[in-house]
Scaffold this motif. Structure first.
Motif, short mmCIF file in Angstrom:
data_model
loop_
_atom_site.label_atom_id
_atom_site.label_comp_id
_atom_site.label_asym_id
_atom_site.label_seq_id
_atom_site.Cartn_x
_atom_site.Cartn_y
_atom_site.Cartn_z
N ALA B 39 0.86 -1.16 0.04
CA ALA B 39 -0.07 -0.10 0.08
C ALA B 39 0.69 1.37 0.02
O ALA B 39 0.54 2.27 -0.82
CB ALA B 39 -1.08 -0.09 1.18
N LEU B 40 2.01 0.94 0.95
CA LEU B 40 2.60 2.64 1.02
C LEU B 40 3.40 2.64 -0.20
O LEU B 40 3.61 3.82 -0.60
CB LEU B 40 3.51 2.47 2.40
N ARG B 41 4.06 1.45 -0.76
CA ARG B 41 4.62 1.74 -1.97
C ARG B 41 3.88 1.95 -3.32
O ARG B 41 4.44 2.83 -3.72
CB ARG B 41 5.63 0.24 -2.26
N ASP B 42 2.95 1.57 -3.05
CA ASP B 42 2.10 1.89 -4.33
C ASP B 42 1.72 3.38 -4.51
O ASP B 42 1.70 4.18 -5.39
CB ASP B 42 0.67 1.23 -4.24
N VAL B 43 1.20 4.03 -3.39
CA VAL B 43 0.68 5.34 -3.56
C VAL B 43 2.07 6.43 -3.08
O VAL B 43 1.96 7.31 -3.92
CB VAL B 43 -0.12 5.59 -2.24
N LEU B 44 3.00 6.03 -2.30
CA LEU B 44 3.99 7.05 -2.02
C LEU B 44 5.52 6.60 -2.86
O LEU B 44 6.18 7.62 -2.87
CB LEU B 44 4.37 6.79 -0.61
N GLY B 45 5.43 5.62 -3.36
CA GLY B 45 6.65 5.31 -4.25
C GLY B 45 7.68 4.86 -3.33
O GLY B 45 7.65 4.79 -1.92
N PRO B 46 8.63 4.04 -3.88
CA PRO B 46 9.81 3.61 -2.85
C PRO B 46 10.55 4.54 -2.09
O PRO B 46 10.65 4.42 -0.85
CB PRO B 46 10.82 3.04 -3.98
N VAL B 47 10.79 5.70 -2.57
CA VAL B 47 11.46 6.94 -1.55
C VAL B 47 10.52 7.55 -0.53
O VAL B 47 10.80 7.49 0.53
CB VAL B 47 12.02 7.97 -2.60
N GLY B 48 9.37 7.58 -1.06
CA GLY B 48 8.27 8.26 0.07
C GLY B 48 8.00 7.01 1.08
O GLY B 48 7.98 7.47 2.21
N MET B 49 8.20 5.84 0.71
CA MET B 49 8.04 4.85 1.69
C MET B 49 9.23 4.85 2.64
O MET B 49 8.93 4.67 3.86
CB MET B 49 7.77 3.52 1.05
N VAL B 70 5.48 4.16 12.42
CA VAL B 70 5.92 5.13 11.22
C VAL B 70 6.91 6.17 11.97
O VAL B 70 6.74 6.34 13.27
CB VAL B 70 5.09 5.83 10.45
N GLU B 71 7.69 6.91 11.32
CA GLU B 71 8.28 8.22 11.87
C GLU B 71 7.38 9.23 12.27
O GLU B 71 6.33 9.57 11.34
CB GLU B 71 9.46 8.51 10.72
N ARG B 72 7.81 10.01 13.29
CA ARG B 72 6.92 10.85 13.68
C ARG B 72 6.92 12.09 12.66
O ARG B 72 8.03 12.43 11.97
CB ARG B 72 7.44 11.52 14.90
N GLY B 73 5.78 12.70 12.24
CA GLY B 73 5.87 13.84 11.25
C GLY B 73 5.34 13.17 9.95
O GLY B 73 5.06 14.06 9.02
N ARG B 74 5.40 12.06 10.04
CA ARG B 74 4.85 11.52 8.46
C ARG B 74 3.82 10.46 8.74
O ARG B 74 3.53 10.16 7.80
CB ARG B 74 6.25 10.48 8.03
N GLU B 75 3.30 10.58 9.86
CA GLU B 75 2.01 9.72 9.96
C GLU B 75 0.83 10.09 9.26
O GLU B 75 -0.01 9.20 8.59
CB GLU B 75 1.72 9.74 11.51
N SER B 76 0.72 11.51 8.73
CA SER B 76 -0.36 11.86 7.90
C SER B 76 -0.16 11.28 6.60
O SER B 76 -1.19 10.94 5.95
CB SER B 76 -0.46 13.45 7.88
N ARG B 77 0.93 11.16 5.85
CA ARG B 77 1.04 10.69 4.81
C ARG B 77 0.97 9.27 4.87
O ARG B 77 0.34 8.74 3.77
CB ARG B 77 2.60 10.99 4.41
N ALA B 78 1.32 8.68 5.79
CA ALA B 78 1.02 6.98 5.84
C ALA B 78 -0.25 6.90 5.84
O ALA B 78 -0.91 5.96 5.22
CB ALA B 78 1.93 6.41 7.09
N ARG B 79 -1.28 7.69 6.73
CA ARG B 79 -2.54 7.24 6.70
C ARG B 79 -3.02 7.58 5.32
O ARG B 79 -4.31 6.90 5.12
CB ARG B 79 -3.30 8.45 7.79
#
Lengths: 233, 157
Positions: B39-49, B70-79
């Motif tokens: 899910a994370l790789r599909d939407v954010l790409g390898p770098v984003g993940m 997940v890393e703090r500050g990036r939880e919104s992106r992960a969600r």
């Protein structure tokens, strides 16, 4: 929602924490099935005892010809609390935005390589207070390259909105419970798409409230069997 | 291994999530981990993940729910990435519902207790997954074929 029972959708949205839910039927403007719409209005009236969320009937008209759209609007409008028009073609976009009885123009970008709105359409949206609706289902049903294209069109729409300040709202467009999203996750998706916190709040909370308040207070009277008359023009 | 001081240690956030899917196949820890990473790789790409630094901490196979670090500050992106992932090659149509985000594993575990409970009733080839709030999934051959609801029969007399 055409294939799912309305109570199930209402229960699912209620569980996800929504206050107001509009269940919409998608109808063809050339031949709108008003019996279906009356059935939906009666069903939503019965749901009020079962769920805490306020469930209201709505309709999305899909038209190929602006003339058919203009004829369908007065027939459908008194039956629903929310009337959207599925856009895409320039003639339909213009006809929907220019009609004050239409609440929102949904997915104006469909079939276009850009947001689907020109200078004239933006002026119409501002003047007639017709909302431009981002249909998130079109985003959620895509993946990979098609998702990227859809995001780029929405970014185009956002860029225009920042320059011209036309009214904007967001709809989930879910057809079944698997396509729903809790409100918090919706905010995160809009954040990822590039909307600021204020813009997201405006589109998600204030715009729908304003729309319903406007419809109830002075725009239309609802006399569908099973639906209370909540305001007079 | 060098033990980092508290100031050098990364800060984490813990996302409690539940998997809803069209196909109701058994989903073990490895399957859930692969699903989240896809899910994370599909939407954010390898770098984003990579920036999100995901790690599946807990997985409850019965609830089909787990806790993702997940890393703090990036939880919104992960969600957001979990929200946008809707079609999985193994589970069909999916919905990764975020139950809540917390700064501690214990806090995130509290969200798991809010997952709606269900009973399964079998009638012939069909099974009915009846949730506590009245939602019903009709399942045939391990796949949800209808979403419906359950109304309490009115008391007689």
């Amino acid at each position: 929602m055409d294939e799912v029972d309305p109570l199930r959708m209402a229960l699912a949205t209620d569980r996800l924490g929504y206050e107001v839910v509009i269940l919409t039927l998608r109808l063809r403007a050339e031949d709108p099935d008003l019996d279906e719409l009356e059935w939906l209005a009666e069903e939503t009236a019965e749901l009020r005892d079962r769920v805490d969320a306020l469930v209201l009937p709505g309709c999305q008209l899909e038209a190929e010809d602006p003339g058919a759209l203009r004829r369908a609007i007065p027939r459908v409008r008194p039956l629903v609390y929310y009337l959207a028009v599925g856009g895409g073609r320039p003639g339909i976009n213009r006809a929907a935005l220019g009609d004050t009885r239409v609440d929102a123009l949904s997915h104006p970008e469909r079939g276009n390589p850009h947001a689907g709105l020109g200078k004239h359409e933006l002026e119409l949206a501002r003047e007639k207070r017709t909302y431009v609706e981002i249909d998130l289902a079109r985003l959620l049903r895509r993946s990979g390259e098609r998702l990227a294209w859809q995001v780029s069109r929405l970014r185009d729409l956002l860029r225009m909105r920042r320059r011209k300040r036309f009214p904007l709202t967001v709809a989930l467009g879910a057809r079944d419970p698997l396509e729903l999203l809790p409100a918090r996750q919706l905010e995160d998706v809009l954040d990822l798409l590039g909307l600021s916190e204020g813009e997201a709040r405006e589109a998600l909370v204030e715009a729908p409230r304003e729309l319903l308040r406007w419809n109830v207070a002075c725009k239309h009277v609802f006399v569908v069997p099973g639906v209370a008359v909540v305001g007079h023009g | 291994m060098v033990r980092l001081t508290s100031t050098l240690r990364p800060r984490w956030r813990y996302i409690a999530f539940k998997v809803w899917s069209e196909r109701l196949e058994r989903l073990d820890f490895d399957g859930a981990r692969d699903l989240v990473l896809r899910a994370l790789r599909d939407v954010l790409g390898p770098v984003g993940m990579g920036k999100v630094r995901p790690w599946l901490m807990r997985w409850d196979e019965g609830l089909r729910a787990g806790i993702l670090r997940v890393e703090r500050g990036r939880e919104s992106r992960a969600r957001a990435a979990l929200s946008l992932y809707r079609r999985d090659p193994e589970l069909g149509r999916v919905f990764l519902e975020v139950l809540g985000t917390s700064g501690t594993v214990k806090g995130a575990e509290r969200f798991l207790s809010r997952v709606p409970r269900w009973d399964v009733e079998r009638v012939g080839d069909r099974s009915f997954w009846i949730y506590e709030n009245g939602e019903v999934d009709v399942v045939e051959e391990g796949r949800v074929v209808a979403y419906t609801s359950y109304e309490d029969p009115e008391p007689e007399g």
